[in-house]
Design a protein around this motif. Structure first.
Motif, PDB file in Angstrom:
ATOM      1  N   CYS A 227       0.823  -1.203   0.000  1.00  0.00           N
ATOM      2  CA  CYS A 227       0.000   0.000   0.000  1.00  0.00           C
ATOM      3  C   CYS A 227       0.857   1.253   0.000  1.00  0.00           C
ATOM      4  CB  CYS A 227      -0.944  -0.002   1.192  1.00  0.00           C
ATOM      5  SG  CYS A 227      -2.185  -1.285   1.056  1.00  0.00           S
TER       6      CYS A 227
ATOM      7  N   CYS B 184      -5.514   3.762  -3.076  1.00  0.00           N
ATOM      8  CA  CYS B 184      -4.928   2.418  -3.147  1.00  0.00           C
ATOM      9  C   CYS B 184      -5.877   1.417  -3.812  1.00  0.00           C
ATOM     10  CB  CYS B 184      -4.582   1.962  -1.738  1.00  0.00           C
ATOM     11  SG  CYS B 184      -3.687   0.431  -1.710  1.00  0.00           S
TER      12      CYS B 184
ATOM     13  N   CYS C 220      -6.030  -1.662  -3.277  1.00  0.00           N
ATOM     14  CA  CYS C 220      -6.394  -2.803  -2.422  1.00  0.00           C
ATOM     15  C   CYS C 220      -7.848  -2.704  -1.976  1.00  0.00           C
ATOM     16  CB  CYS C 220      -5.475  -2.894  -1.216  1.00  0.00           C
ATOM     17  SG  CYS C 220      -5.810  -1.700   0.084  1.00  0.00           S
TER      18      CYS C 220
HETATM   19 ZN   LIG Z   1      -4.010  -0.405   0.295  1.00  0.00          ZN
END
Ligand SMILES: [Zn+2]
Length: 95
Positions: free
Chosen positions: A7, A41, A43
């Motif tokens: 990240c 990010c 993710c």
């Molecule tokens: Zn992340």
């Protein structure tokens, strides 16, 4: 404890109760040669990207779904307005 070292980009925080509600629209080509200058990010299921081009800017929201991506965009602002909104978005003051 597992530390995720993937990240490098910021994550948005939970929106505040009185946050500014951005107007998310179906994407359409508004700015020529707009390029992504900031992003959150990958993710997370929802990704936000700040696009700038020709002195204007907007935010693109991509929802990563199992069967594809759902993309929405804001209308355009001046670059300084858009950067202020981008910071508000990251900090939960806008969403
Ligand atoms: Zn992340």
């Amino acid at each position: 404890m597992i530390l995720l070292d993937e990240c490098l980009s910021p994550h948005v925080v939970m929106p505040q109760r009185d946050h500014i509600r951005l107007d998310w629209r179906e994407p359409y080509p508004t700015l020529e040669r707009a390029r992504s200058v900031a992003w959150t990010c990958w993710c997370r299921a929802t990704i936000y990207e700040l696009y700038e081009g020709g002195g204007r800017a907007f935010v693109r929201r991509t929802l990563q779904l199992d069967d594809g991506h759902q993309v929405h965009e804001t209308s355009t602002w001046t670059i300084s307005e858009a950067r202020a909104i981008w910071m508000a978005l990251l900090s939960g003051k806008a969403r």
